[in-house]
Design an enzyme around this catalytic site. Sequence first.
Site, PDB file in Angstrom:
ATOM      1  CB  CYS A 174      -9.882  -3.840   4.813  1.00 51.83           C
ATOM      2  SG  CYS A 174      -8.431  -4.724   4.143  1.00 51.83           S
ATOM      3  CG  ASP A 196      -5.426   1.625   5.119  1.00 57.35           C
ATOM      4  OD1 ASP A 196      -6.025   0.876   5.555  1.00 57.35           O
ATOM      5  OD2 ASP A 196      -5.223   1.561   3.688  1.00 57.35           O
ATOM      6  N   PRO A 245      -1.687   1.147  -2.647  1.00 55.36           N
ATOM      7  CG  PRO A 245      -3.584   0.678  -3.887  1.00 55.36           C
ATOM      8  CD  PRO A 245      -3.098   0.738  -2.665  1.00 55.36           C
ATOM      9  N   GLY A 246      -2.121   4.179  -3.359  1.00 49.37           N
ATOM     10  CA  GLY A 246      -2.247   5.294  -3.324  1.00 49.37           C
ATOM     11  C   GLY A 246      -3.739   5.959  -3.366  1.00 49.37           C
ATOM     12  CE  LYS A 251      -7.751   3.280   3.051  1.00 50.99           C
ATOM     13  NZ  LYS A 251      -7.126   2.202   2.163  1.00 50.99           N
ATOM     14  CB  ALA A 268       1.375   5.660   0.753  1.00 48.99           C
TER      15      ALA A 268
END
Lengths: 151, 299
Positions: B227, B174, B110-111, B113, B108
Amino acid sequence: MASLDDRLSLLAYLETRFGLKPGLFEDYLFFRKEKSWWIFRRTPLLADASRFKISRMGMKAFQQVGQFIKPTTRFIQMFGHYATKAKMAIEDAQLLDLMEGKGLAADLEIDSGYVILALDEARVVGLGLYVNGFIRSQISKKALKVEMIQE
Amino acid sequence: MLFEAYSELIPDFQLFQQALFRPIPTHLRINTLKARAGEVVSGLREKGVLLRRSLKKDDTLYTAPCLVSPGNLLEYFMGHIHPQALTSCLATIALSPGRNALVLDLCASPGGKTSHLAQLMGNTGLVVANELYSNRRIPLGNTLTRLGVINSVVTGYQAQEFPLRQQFDYILADVPCSGEGRFRKLRPEFTYSETKEKALLPALQKKIIQRGFELLKPGGKMIYATCTYNPAENEEVVNCLLNEQEARLMPIDLDVKHVTGITRWRNRTYARDLQRAVRCYPHYCDSVGFFLAGIGKPG
């Protein structure tokens, strides 16, 4: 979870000081962690989450400062626009003065204590402390830098 | 030439190369948990910050071509905006959790998303934001607090060993990746290099996607995102899941120019369904290079 007494005391403070109706928080739970209270959206799914080791829950809403309860800046930014009392509209220049440590003279018909500072109805910035006719910022200078206001 | 190994994989490779020498434009998400999109846009316009809408169907995502430091805006402090790459937002949009859903964000911090998930859910339901490293849970907590997220809990498990105590309606995986999509050659000294650690990533990614699938409720949906351009971290990882589990790839409907996932890479062949995955390239969407795959578990 915060005890019923705790919850009632928090809600009574919010209503007395800021005119925030207790019904506004019907969908929220409060959790106590040492000298702070955290707010969380009420959901039956919470039982599912309790199966995990949780390091943090919801958002810090209040901090005990001495014998007083101090709402956090983020809590006030979320709910402050519903306030009907102890709320003051300020200009950018006044916010700048406050963040530079200057007191803001104000003649408010309220007891000493926390005041919600808002640039307008939609933009609640945080809290000030009203004592002896002056408001002083309670907003962290680390979080709200002077450059942000001058932008 | 940068990323020459992908010259046959990335269409319009010359345009791709040119894009790598341009900075990534500032992109903002308006946080509707604390503000109304129209009011924020007009407020920023009054300050001389011009915004260009990024997606036709979404009024919260904007490119700010001339804005250098969005973190120096009062709107940032108030939690009305969050600087976030457009393609990063697409991962959350591709998942689109419903209100009152039970959601797991496996990696999660740095937050960005996580808070976007909470925004799409209107702060209802519950988001479990998992982050292994305690030092990374600090920025995660700061982001969630600044943006007014009140429906999340934070846990600290290894993603690939997240406890199988509860299944989720939606999962965002992610995963840690080589980050090739973030690379831009903005100064002569900037170079992209392979490292030993990066070579180990596909093995970790395969474990995480497997665990994510196990944690999914029947009928649930998971987005696998990276990414990077590297097929070994993208199609190959998803293909491995398809070979081992009864997973199915779900179509992803995106409002930006993209290409489909690949089905062949070097001497490897992947499932045909991988064409349902999405590759976002900087020369098409002027953002971070991204890979997305929507994975469903039959109900």
